[in-house]
Every structure is written in C-alpha cells, then in structure tokens.
Scaffold this motif. Sequence first.
Motif, PDB file in Angstrom:
ATOM      1  N   SER A  90       0.819  -1.208   0.000  1.00 62.06           N
ATOM      2  CA  SER A  90       0.000   0.000   0.000  1.00 62.06           C
ATOM      3  C   SER A  90       0.852   1.257   0.000  1.00 62.06           C
ATOM      4  O   SER A  90       0.440   2.297  -0.495  1.00 62.06           O
ATOM      5  CB  SER A  90      -0.937  -0.003   1.214  1.00 62.06           C
ATOM      6  OG  SER A  90      -0.183   0.054   2.410  1.00 62.06           O
ATOM      7  N   GLU A 150       1.949   1.791  -3.687  1.00 57.89           N
ATOM      8  CA  GLU A 150       0.886   2.048  -4.646  1.00 57.89           C
ATOM      9  C   GLU A 150       0.450   3.515  -4.575  1.00 57.89           C
ATOM     10  O   GLU A 150       0.367   4.102  -3.499  1.00 57.89           O
ATOM     11  CB  GLU A 150      -0.321   1.155  -4.373  1.00 57.89           C
ATOM     12  CG  GLU A 150      -0.108  -0.286  -4.806  1.00 57.89           C
ATOM     13  CD  GLU A 150      -1.352  -1.134  -4.574  1.00 57.89           C
ATOM     14  OE1 GLU A 150      -1.419  -2.227  -5.119  1.00 57.89           O
ATOM     15  OE2 GLU A 150      -2.240  -0.675  -3.827  1.00 57.89           O
ATOM     16  N   GLY A 151       0.152   4.100  -5.758  1.00 58.89           N
ATOM     17  CA  GLY A 151      -0.333   5.466  -5.790  1.00 58.89           C
ATOM     18  C   GLY A 151      -1.837   5.512  -5.615  1.00 58.89           C
ATOM     19  O   GLY A 151      -2.525   4.485  -5.686  1.00 58.89           O
ATOM     20  N   LEU A 152      -2.359   6.692  -5.385  1.00 59.59           N
ATOM     21  CA  LEU A 152      -3.803   6.862  -5.311  1.00 59.59           C
ATOM     22  C   LEU A 152      -4.389   6.761  -6.714  1.00 59.59           C
ATOM     23  O   LEU A 152      -3.675   6.839  -7.709  1.00 59.59           O
ATOM     24  CB  LEU A 152      -4.120   8.229  -4.699  1.00 59.59           C
ATOM     25  CG  LEU A 152      -3.651   8.454  -3.262  1.00 59.59           C
ATOM     26  CD1 LEU A 152      -3.908   9.889  -2.852  1.00 59.59           C
ATOM     27  CD2 LEU A 152      -4.329   7.501  -2.307  1.00 59.59           C
ATOM     28  N   LYS A 153      -5.690   6.596  -6.784  1.00 62.08           N
ATOM     29  CA  LYS A 153      -6.351   6.471  -8.076  1.00 62.08           C
ATOM     30  C   LYS A 153      -7.392   7.571  -8.224  1.00 62.08           C
ATOM     31  O   LYS A 153      -8.133   7.865  -7.296  1.00 62.08           O
ATOM     32  CB  LYS A 153      -6.996   5.096  -8.222  1.00 62.08           C
ATOM     33  CG  LYS A 153      -7.616   4.854  -9.598  1.00 62.08           C
ATOM     34  CD  LYS A 153      -8.023   3.412  -9.777  1.00 62.08           C
ATOM     35  CE  LYS A 153      -6.803   2.527  -9.944  1.00 62.08           C
ATOM     36  NZ  LYS A 153      -7.174   1.123 -10.286  1.00 62.08           N
ATOM     37  N   GLN A 194      -3.714   6.406 -12.356  1.00 59.64           N
ATOM     38  CA  GLN A 194      -2.881   6.305 -11.161  1.00 59.64           C
ATOM     39  C   GLN A 194      -2.333   7.681 -10.801  1.00 59.64           C
ATOM     40  O   GLN A 194      -1.934   8.440 -11.683  1.00 59.64           O
ATOM     41  CB  GLN A 194      -1.721   5.332 -11.396  1.00 59.64           C
ATOM     42  CG  GLN A 194      -2.158   3.892 -11.608  1.00 59.64           C
ATOM     43  CD  GLN A 194      -2.795   3.286 -10.372  1.00 59.64           C
ATOM     44  OE1 GLN A 194      -2.483   3.682  -9.252  1.00 59.64           O
ATOM     45  NE2 GLN A 194      -3.676   2.324 -10.561  1.00 59.64           N
ATOM     46  N   VAL A 253       2.108   9.783  -5.516  1.00 59.32           N
ATOM     47  CA  VAL A 253       2.198  10.606  -4.317  1.00 59.32           C
ATOM     48  C   VAL A 253       3.626  11.095  -4.162  1.00 59.32           C
ATOM     49  O   VAL A 253       4.563  10.301  -4.087  1.00 59.32           O
ATOM     50  CB  VAL A 253       1.768   9.822  -3.062  1.00 59.32           C
ATOM     51  CG1 VAL A 253       1.885  10.692  -1.830  1.00 59.32           C
ATOM     52  CG2 VAL A 253       0.350   9.322  -3.225  1.00 59.32           C
ATOM     53  N   GLN A 300      -2.995  17.813  -0.919  1.00 58.26           N
ATOM     54  CA  GLN A 300      -3.696  16.828  -1.733  1.00 58.26           C
ATOM     55  C   GLN A 300      -2.890  16.567  -3.001  1.00 58.26           C
ATOM     56  O   GLN A 300      -2.720  17.451  -3.835  1.00 58.26           O
ATOM     57  CB  GLN A 300      -5.086  17.345  -2.109  1.00 58.26           C
ATOM     58  CG  GLN A 300      -5.918  16.322  -2.889  1.00 58.26           C
ATOM     59  CD  GLN A 300      -7.281  16.855  -3.229  1.00 58.26           C
ATOM     60  OE1 GLN A 300      -7.548  18.031  -3.038  1.00 58.26           O
ATOM     61  NE2 GLN A 300      -8.140  16.015  -3.744  1.00 58.26           N
ATOM     62  N   ARG A 349      -7.186  14.637  -9.752  1.00 63.61           N
ATOM     63  CA  ARG A 349      -7.144  14.456  -8.304  1.00 63.61           C
ATOM     64  C   ARG A 349      -7.744  13.111  -7.898  1.00 63.61           C
ATOM     65  O   ARG A 349      -8.424  12.456  -8.677  1.00 63.61           O
ATOM     66  CB  ARG A 349      -7.873  15.600  -7.607  1.00 63.61           C
ATOM     67  CG  ARG A 349      -7.268  16.948  -7.940  1.00 63.61           C
ATOM     68  CD  ARG A 349      -7.760  18.042  -7.015  1.00 63.61           C
ATOM     69  NE  ARG A 349      -7.069  19.289  -7.320  1.00 63.61           N
ATOM     70  CZ  ARG A 349      -5.867  19.588  -6.879  1.00 63.61           C
ATOM     71  NH1 ARG A 349      -5.229  18.749  -6.093  1.00 63.61           N
ATOM     72  NH2 ARG A 349      -5.286  20.726  -7.206  1.00 63.61           N
ATOM     73  N   SER A 350      -7.471  12.729  -6.666  1.00 67.08           N
ATOM     74  CA  SER A 350      -7.974  11.468  -6.145  1.00 67.08           C
ATOM     75  C   SER A 350      -9.486  11.528  -5.993  1.00 67.08           C
ATOM     76  O   SER A 350     -10.011  12.377  -5.268  1.00 67.08           O
ATOM     77  CB  SER A 350      -7.317  11.177  -4.785  1.00 67.08           C
ATOM     78  OG  SER A 350      -7.843  10.004  -4.226  1.00 67.08           O
ATOM     79  N   THR A 386     -13.403   8.975  -6.460  1.00 69.34           N
ATOM     80  CA  THR A 386     -13.997   7.638  -6.520  1.00 69.34           C
ATOM     81  C   THR A 386     -14.699   7.456  -7.861  1.00 69.34           C
ATOM     82  O   THR A 386     -15.035   8.425  -8.535  1.00 69.34           O
ATOM     83  CB  THR A 386     -14.996   7.433  -5.377  1.00 69.34           C
ATOM     84  OG1 THR A 386     -16.006   8.466  -5.445  1.00 69.34           O
ATOM     85  CG2 THR A 386     -14.295   7.514  -4.032  1.00 69.34           C
TER      86      THR A 386
END
Length: 205
Positions: A54, A57-60, A104, A107, A116, A141-142, A144
């Motif tokens: 984790s 891994e980068g944010l999505k 992806q 960070v 952010q 940006r991150s 959902t």
Amino acid sequence: MLSKVSNRFLAITILAIFVIALVGIISNKSLENSKLTSTEVQKNSSVPVSEQVSKTEGLKGYLQVMVVDSKTGLPVEGANVVFSNLDQLYTTGKDGKTQIIPMQIKVSESSKILSQPYEEVVIGVFKQGYADYILMGSKVRSTTQDKPQLKIIRIVKASTPTTAPVFAMEKYSADVAKEVMNKMKEKLNFLANTSQEVEEIEITE
C-alpha cells in the motif's frame, strides 16, 4: 648460504601469516554483513505485506472528459481524446462525454505545499472540422468511480483545414490557490522569525 635460506624462509613465513590474518578479517566482515542483512530482512518481514504494497501504490483518480462546441455549447460526438500518460484512444459519445477513465496518481513525499496530491497530464482533443485542442497542466485528483472528476473542453470550429491548434493551460482552482497561498505565508513567517547569521567576508587586493 644457510643464512640466505633462513631469511627467505622467515620472509615466506611472515607473508603466510599476513595472508591468513587478512583472510580471517575478510571472513569476519562478511559474516557481520550477512548477520546485519538477515536482521534487516526480519525487521521488514514483521511489517505485513499488505502495508508494504500500500505504501508503494499510488492513489487512483477517475476522470471523464466532456467535449462541447465553444459557440453553441452543444456536445460534440465522435471527438478523439488522448492523454499524455495513457496509451489508449477515447472517443466521445452522443452526450459529448468519454467513458470514465481510471488514472494512477503518484504521491510525492517531497511536496510540502499541497496537501492533496494530483497527477498532472496533457489532454489532446481532435475532431474533424474543429481546431486541434491541447490542454496542458490538467490536474487529476484522487476521486472515486461513482464521483469522477469531469473536465469540460470547448473546441472551436476550424475556418480552414490548416487552422492553428488551440493551446490552453489549466488553472488552479480557488481552493487550491488559497491553500498554496496559506502555506507560502506560513513559510514566509517562519523564515522571517528565524535568526540568520551574517558572515562578513573581508576582501583584500
């Protein structure tokens, strides 16, 4: 003659002792290094694999592009959309939108200005009868998948087939600009209140 042989034997004996001692030192160093390596592996192995993964891994972020006519505001169907960081072509539908595109986000731990993180990409939009459009510095940006980030791009109809392309640079949002300003002011106050020693250098001819 006997003394010469004795001297040679003594020299060879001393050299042999030196070599044996050197080999012993190297062996001890190798053993210590191997112990240290095994200790480090044990420490790392105590961290769960899921946590190690984790961290790397980068944010999505989920992005959707909507292409509209700059004059009428109507959606443009069949516009080709490409991204600098993706090897895939996307095409807008009747609503002028692409599909929802996952990206992806890397960070950056060195960033001390923005709290952010975001991924900065270049977006190209191409449609026959319209001027080519390039959006630089587009910030993903991150988000959902159920709430993707929507970017509306307004393309201009081409007066001739050789109409010059349109280049644009995405601006920071008001919230991000305010955050950057506050962080820079904090840095200004910190530097202003930090006592700095002034070094005087005497220059002689």
